[in-house]
Write a protein that holds these residues in place. Sequence first.
Motif, PDB file in Angstrom:
ATOM      1  N   ARG A   1       0.707  -1.213  -0.160  1.00  0.00           N
ATOM      2  CA  ARG A   1      -0.134  -0.087  -0.018  1.00  0.00           C
ATOM      3  C   ARG A   1       1.139   1.371   0.238  1.00  0.00           C
ATOM      4  N   ILE A   2       1.868   1.608   0.866  1.00  0.00           N
ATOM      5  CA  ILE A   2       2.389   2.202   0.611  1.00  0.00           C
ATOM      6  C   ILE A   2       3.258   2.799  -0.957  1.00  0.00           C
ATOM      7  N   ALA A   3       3.817   0.894  -1.634  1.00  0.00           N
ATOM      8  CA  ALA A   3       4.527   1.590  -2.042  1.00  0.00           C
ATOM      9  C   ALA A   3       3.629   2.023  -3.445  1.00  0.00           C
ATOM     10  N   GLU A   4       2.291   1.947  -3.587  1.00  0.00           N
ATOM     11  CA  GLU A   4       1.322   2.428  -4.146  1.00  0.00           C
ATOM     12  C   GLU A   4       1.130   3.956  -4.280  1.00  0.00           C
ATOM     13  N   VAL A   5       0.914   4.295  -2.761  1.00  0.00           N
ATOM     14  CA  VAL A   5       0.733   6.177  -3.090  1.00  0.00           C
ATOM     15  C   VAL A   5       1.784   6.293  -3.144  1.00  0.00           C
ATOM     16  N   VAL A   6       3.181   5.847  -2.614  1.00  0.00           N
ATOM     17  CA  VAL A   6       4.299   6.748  -3.551  1.00  0.00           C
ATOM     18  C   VAL A   6       4.702   6.537  -4.980  1.00  0.00           C
TER      19      VAL A   6
END
Lengths: 245, 220
Positions: B61-66
């Motif tokens: 999820r963090i990677a997706e937001v970035v």
Amino acid sequence: MKITVQAWRQNHRNAEGRFESYSVDNVSEDMSFFEMLDMLNNQLILEGKDPISFDHDCREGICGTCGVMINGRAHGPLSGTTSCQLHMRSFKDGDVLIVEPWRAAAFPVIRDLVVDRKGFDRIMEAGGYVSVSTGGVPDANTLPVSKKNADLSFDAAACIGCGACVAACKNSSAMLFVGAKVSQYALLPQGQVERASRAKNMVKQMDTEGFGNCTNTSACEVECPKEISIVNIARLNREFVRASF
Amino acid sequence: MTWLIQFFQTSIGKKFLMAVTGIMLVFFLITHLAGNLMLFGGAEMFNNYVLSLRSIKPLIRIAEVVLVLIFICHIFSGIQVTLENRKAKPQPYRVSPGSSTSKFYSRTMAVSGSVIFIFLVFHLQTFWWSFQKKQGNDTGFYEIVVNSSVGYKNPAIALFYIIALLLLAIHLRHGFQSAFQTFGLGESRYKGAIEKVSVLFWLIIPLGFVSIPLYFGFIK
């Protein structure tokens, strides 16, 4: 030779422009492109018409005053050549030459093929100078400059400010011009005092003038009559980042 | 922070933003391709791979937001630069120099980028969103990608993927080297190395992606 010239005609800055077609007979292949235009203008004057306005001065390829688009190429089809140094032997009998002024929002047309390039002057005023006293001609090697930097600086200093880079760029970006000017000073000891402020102020002025953004298509490098390399744009990028952080 | 915003509003700052975000997106392509190639290993291998990603969901999820933030910067900067450049050249020439002064792929970044964006929205709406809807141990990921109506078995979809991915190759043909020119390295002693590495990114990786719709859509 017989040449057909389709030239952009525009009476003043705010007037509507249009192309007009003219036929020029007895063109010698030894004539320069401008001598052919001179001949056409004499013809127009004799017919009681307005001659075509175009910028020119030295006609030796060193002043940077001239510059027109000929069949879509800045300064015509030859590489490393200004419009004034282009000769009619580069064309053949029966050719149609479509002659247009430099097109850019930052270079408004004043009349016919003449554009207002004061934007370049204002960029130079913003930082294209050194304000340290350089004195008279110094003795050799009193101020050491490496051969490599002297050569690179000289290559950049070959820019005559004709505006072909802006004209050829699909974005009307002035990065090659500003890159050459910033590089010329950044590579020499005399340019160090104002190195950072020069890069920042010249770029700021370039952006204010309404030149476009560079997208690295390299069309400027291909069309530059002084063959200034885009390595100068790369250097400008580095100089600007160095000055900004 | 103001100085950074000011920097990114200059013509050179905008170039840097395009270049930095572009390079980041290119690196994402490597991980994406590595995952996609598992499709060739069969349904079980691919489904297990997707499940393994699910086990580290917070990280994903963090990677997706970035990734979304990088995409937004790249797309908005691209739109801004394109609009400003059109304004800077209000009247085109009657005669275009065509490819005698620049390469077609360097002149068509906005076009290739726009098609890739449309592809991206479609791709997320079909594959990514369908994956999100699956709960628990439901593993039909391979089925969605390969055999569903929006999957590669549909020749229209496979063809659309291939065209979009070839445009990605054209976009990266200019984009990768252009980024290094922006960083001030384009004409340096690294030029040869950059050109060699660029082949991996503009040719080999897009062809890797193309191989998937080509195989599942037209060969298998």
